[in-house]
Design a protein around this motif. Structure first.
Motif, PDB file in Angstrom:
ATOM      1  N   TYR A  74     102.154  -3.344  80.409  1.00  0.00           N
ATOM      2  CA  TYR A  74     101.865  -3.015  81.812  1.00  0.00           C
ATOM      3  C   TYR A  74     103.127  -3.094  82.662  1.00  0.00           C
ATOM      4  N   LYS A  97     102.266   0.956  84.716  1.00  0.00           N
ATOM      5  CA  LYS A  97     100.996   1.656  84.830  1.00  0.00           C
ATOM      6  C   LYS A  97     100.010   1.032  83.855  1.00  0.00           C
ATOM      7  N   TRP A  98      98.757   0.842  84.300  1.00  0.00           N
ATOM      8  CA  TRP A  98      97.732   0.254  83.439  1.00  0.00           C
ATOM      9  C   TRP A  98      97.087   1.367  82.607  1.00  0.00           C
ATOM     10  N   CYS A 158      96.173  -2.135  87.871  1.00  0.00           N
ATOM     11  CA  CYS A 158      95.103  -3.114  87.662  1.00  0.00           C
ATOM     12  C   CYS A 158      95.361  -4.296  88.581  1.00  0.00           C
ATOM     13  N   CYS A 161      90.846  -4.157  82.070  1.00  0.00           N
ATOM     14  CA  CYS A 161      91.476  -4.745  83.258  1.00  0.00           C
ATOM     15  C   CYS A 161      90.665  -5.956  83.727  1.00  0.00           C
TER      16      CYS A 161
END
Length: 360
Positions: free
Chosen positions: A86, A91-92, A172, A99
């Motif tokens: 992450y 970016k998740w 997230c 999450c």
């Protein structure tokens, strides 16, 4: 609700540049910290669990609490690769369900760790102040029940992570609809995860130190030092996280203006780093155990840590015996003093006979 009002509500509960991973410096630092934590924490906590389960000959209350602490920390260490990815990708990519679950488990680990450390402190308090009752209060069945209740409360207290965590725009994070949600979530973390347990820990150690000073047995036992080191290191690594929680609560409670904007920037830019620093607390305990038990390495080999935990159990019994012996000696001294006083009073009464009048 009108679209314009909905936009205002979102802006009111989110700081400028609301992605906590948009800063390349903080995400790089965070990824580096988590990588080191994973390298040290996974094998370290696995070794602690193996040492207690397979090699320790005596499973004392302290050893049982350390085992639960290692299980909680080891579980958290297994999650670090997700957060490293992450931080690197900013970016998740694991979906909304992961999450919620991963952050729920992280929050549960925080609560479990501090509650277990609090239970260690309370056990030391009982062992030192009420040694004659410690066997009845801390029987194996009662300790297992206390641990089961603790884990149930931990799972319950971590539910806000399931409610507020979600993925928006590849991030997230906790997304709140109202400022009151921000205050509720982070005040709960602050009170249950820091203020109450550390108040109990502080009072416990003050009482322990006062009792030790009153007795003639002031030898610093190994397990006492070890538990105190665990308490201090946990506080050191989690304090920045809770300070950011305080900043975010003040931010959510403040009216719009320059102060709100400034506070928003502070917690937004620092949360990723302080969260990664908090992870260090879960990998540092095996290092503490290593230094506490290094004198056994030559003699015991890989079983040195099991030997350390055996000694911790012996130290617990010795501290209770010493406290009890001290109390017995104090009682004997009081009995001797009382006997001497009674003897003196008898002697004085025999010598203070008033002379008789008229030969009577």
């Amino acid at each position: 609700m009108h679209p314009h009002n909905s936009t205002n509500l979102l802006n009111r509960t989110s700081p400028p540049n609301d992605s906590i991973v948009n800063n390349p410096i903080t995400t790089s630092i965070g990824a580096l910290i988590l990588s080191l934590v994973f390298i040290l924490g996974c094998p370290g906590n696995a070794f602690v669990i193996w040492s207690i389960v397979a090699r320790a000959r005596q499973h004392s209350v302290t050893t049982l609490l350390i085992l639960n602490l290692a299980i909680a920390d080891g579980s958290l260490m297994a999650l670090t690769p997700f957060f490293i990815i992450y931080m690197v990708m900013k970016k998740w990519i694991f979906g909304n369900v992961m999450c919620k679950i991963l952050y729920y488990l992280c929050l549960a680990n925080m609560y479990a760790s501090i509650q277990l450390i609090m239970l260690m402190s309370l056990y030391r308090l009982v062992a030192v102040l009420w040694p004659q009752r410690v066997g009845a209060i801390t029987s194996q069945r009662k300790v297992m029940r206390a641990l089961a209740v603790m884990w149930a409360l931990v799972m319950l207290a971590s539910i806000p992570a399931l409610i507020f965590r979600s993925v928006e725009n590849g991030v997230c994070d906790s997304h709140h609809k109202k400022d009151s949600d921000v205050v509720l979530q982070y005040t709960l973390e602050l009170v249950l995860g820091f203020l109450i347990p550390y108040a109990v820990i502080l009072v416990s150690y003050i009482c322990i130190l006062r009792r030790i000073r009153q007795t003639k047995f002031r030898r610093r036992i190994r397990s006492e030092k070890l538990i105190l080191a665990i308490v201090l290191t946990f506080c050191l690594f989690w304090l920045p996280y809770h300070m950011v929680n305080i900043v975010q609560v003040i931010w959510a409670s403040s009216p719009k203006g320059e102060l709100k904007t400034l506070l928003g920037r502070i917690w937004n830019r620092s949360r990723a780093v302080v969260a990664c620093i908090a992870f260090i607390s879960s990998c540092v305990n095996p290092v503490l155990y290593f230094f506490a038990g290094k004198s056994y390495i030559r003699r015991e080999g890989l079983a040195f840590m099991a030997r350390l935990f055996d000694i911790a159990g012996v130290d617990s019994r010795k501290s209770r015996q010493n406290s009890q012996n001290s109390r017995d000696k104090d009682k004997d001294a009081d009995a001797v003093t009382l006997k001497d006083k009674d003897q003196d009073s008898l002697t004085n009464s025999s010598f203070n006979v008033k002379p008789m009048k008229n030969g009577n």
